[in-house]
Design an enzyme around this catalytic site. Sequence first.
Site, PDB file in Angstrom:
ATOM      1  N   ASN A 220       0.822  -1.215   0.000  1.00  0.00           N
ATOM      2  CA  ASN A 220       0.000   0.000   0.000  1.00  0.00           C
ATOM      3  C   ASN A 220       0.855   1.264   0.000  1.00  0.00           C
ATOM      4  OD1 ASN A 220      -2.426  -1.320  -0.150  1.00  0.00           O
ATOM      5  ND2 ASN A 220      -2.916  -1.151   2.023  1.00  0.00           N
ATOM      6  N   ASN A 231       0.687  13.269  -8.418  1.00  0.00           N
ATOM      7  CA  ASN A 231       0.242  14.591  -7.976  1.00  0.00           C
ATOM      8  C   ASN A 231       1.386  15.603  -7.985  1.00  0.00           C
ATOM      9  OD1 ASN A 231      -2.559  14.298  -7.520  1.00  0.00           O
ATOM     10  ND2 ASN A 231      -2.153  13.140  -5.654  1.00  0.00           N
ATOM     11  N   CYS A 273      -7.182   2.813   4.452  1.00  0.00           N
ATOM     12  CA  CYS A 273      -5.970   1.985   4.349  1.00  0.00           C
ATOM     13  C   CYS A 273      -4.738   2.747   3.886  1.00  0.00           C
ATOM     14  CB  CYS A 273      -6.236   0.803   3.406  1.00  0.00           C
ATOM     15  SG  CYS A 273      -7.423  -0.396   4.037  1.00  0.00           S
TER      16      CYS A 273
END
Length: 418
Positions: A220, A231, A273
């Site tokens: 993750n 971004n 998460c």
Amino acid sequence: MLKTIETASVFGLGKLGACIAATLALRGLEVVGIDIDAAKVKLVNDGLPPVDEPRLGETIQAAGGRLRASTDPREAIRTDASFFIPPTPSLPDGSFSNEFLLRAMQSCAGVMRAGGKKGHLFVCSSTTTPGACDSVLIPMIEKEIGGSCGPDFGFLYNPEFIALGNVVSGLLDPELVLIGESDPESGAALEAWYRRYTRTHPPISRMSIISAELAKISLNSFITMKISFTNQLRLIAEKLPRADIHAVLDAIGSDSRVGKKYLRAGLSYGGPCFPRDNRLVAYTAEQVGLSAPLAEASDRINEQTKLNLVEKVKAQVRRNETVAVLGLSYKPDTYITEESAGLYLAQQLKRQGYRVVVHDFAARPANSPNLHEFEVIEDVGRLASRSDLKLVVICCPWPGYKELALPAGARLLAAWKF
């Protein structure tokens, strides 16, 4: 002799636990869901979903008599394995709390000792801080059972990689199955069950428990790093005349070493998460005397992305003017607003004196209490009839916003390309 799993108990009937219980039963196990919430138990026993998640209701129905629920942990003694999915909330230092896992596992271990049962499999599906299973959870079970992990019971760390809004399919068709095992026999038993359970024949990675704990949060964290890179690149491109971020990302995503998944210009990552798992990587590094600058940078860029959105909006409207923030859930197909860009924007604007109205296709004050502080637009189709709106901001790419009709004189700021 190899252990086999034919029956299971599932402790915790939340969004993930209820789906695990239903899909285990769908694929052939006799399953009892155990929860302290009697209302959830009754719903399951009535053949109804205890939580709002797409396809859960039909999965419970398809499982038929193989799924039932109870508030009594003693029901677990007649099962081969117990899956534990209570919440593990983040603590201020970035680590995860073991409180609810300890309670659930302690109740199960107690009934195993009272019944004199040996060989039960304890399967932890909640995300834990690396080292928590070996140093906290297993010693507690050993103490409660009065035996040793391995000879007297098996312990498996088996976190799921799913997306809210698509949990049922994510469980049945995973890209990866991760198993941290206390002993090879227990690991082999769970692997054998997964060979029957999954429909896509995914790779199954078996390893030590602490390796699996680290693998879960690292996967993750890597995804958040990719989102933050996207971004960061978008923020740079916005400052360069004629730079097209979508063209740039499409090009670099065509390289197989990069790939296009999660390489989409938009807003910050959120949900239950990604943000906390990434911070847990930084916490884990600190515990062994290291730093995790990539994880820390991903988090900083994520926060910078939120602030950038607020400043963009403030540059287009004056205080006391009305802004419509559309899409407060952190992603489509779920009502979860935890750490979402839309909720952050709405809260910041309201606190700074702007009038804010909000809409989401799933999030409502009833399931997302943070929305109580705003005027909620019930029907986005009536947005065009409002005369007070100066700016409409789309923060979550729900398909329903693609053909949005705007009020006369209102400007649109769409953070996602449809």
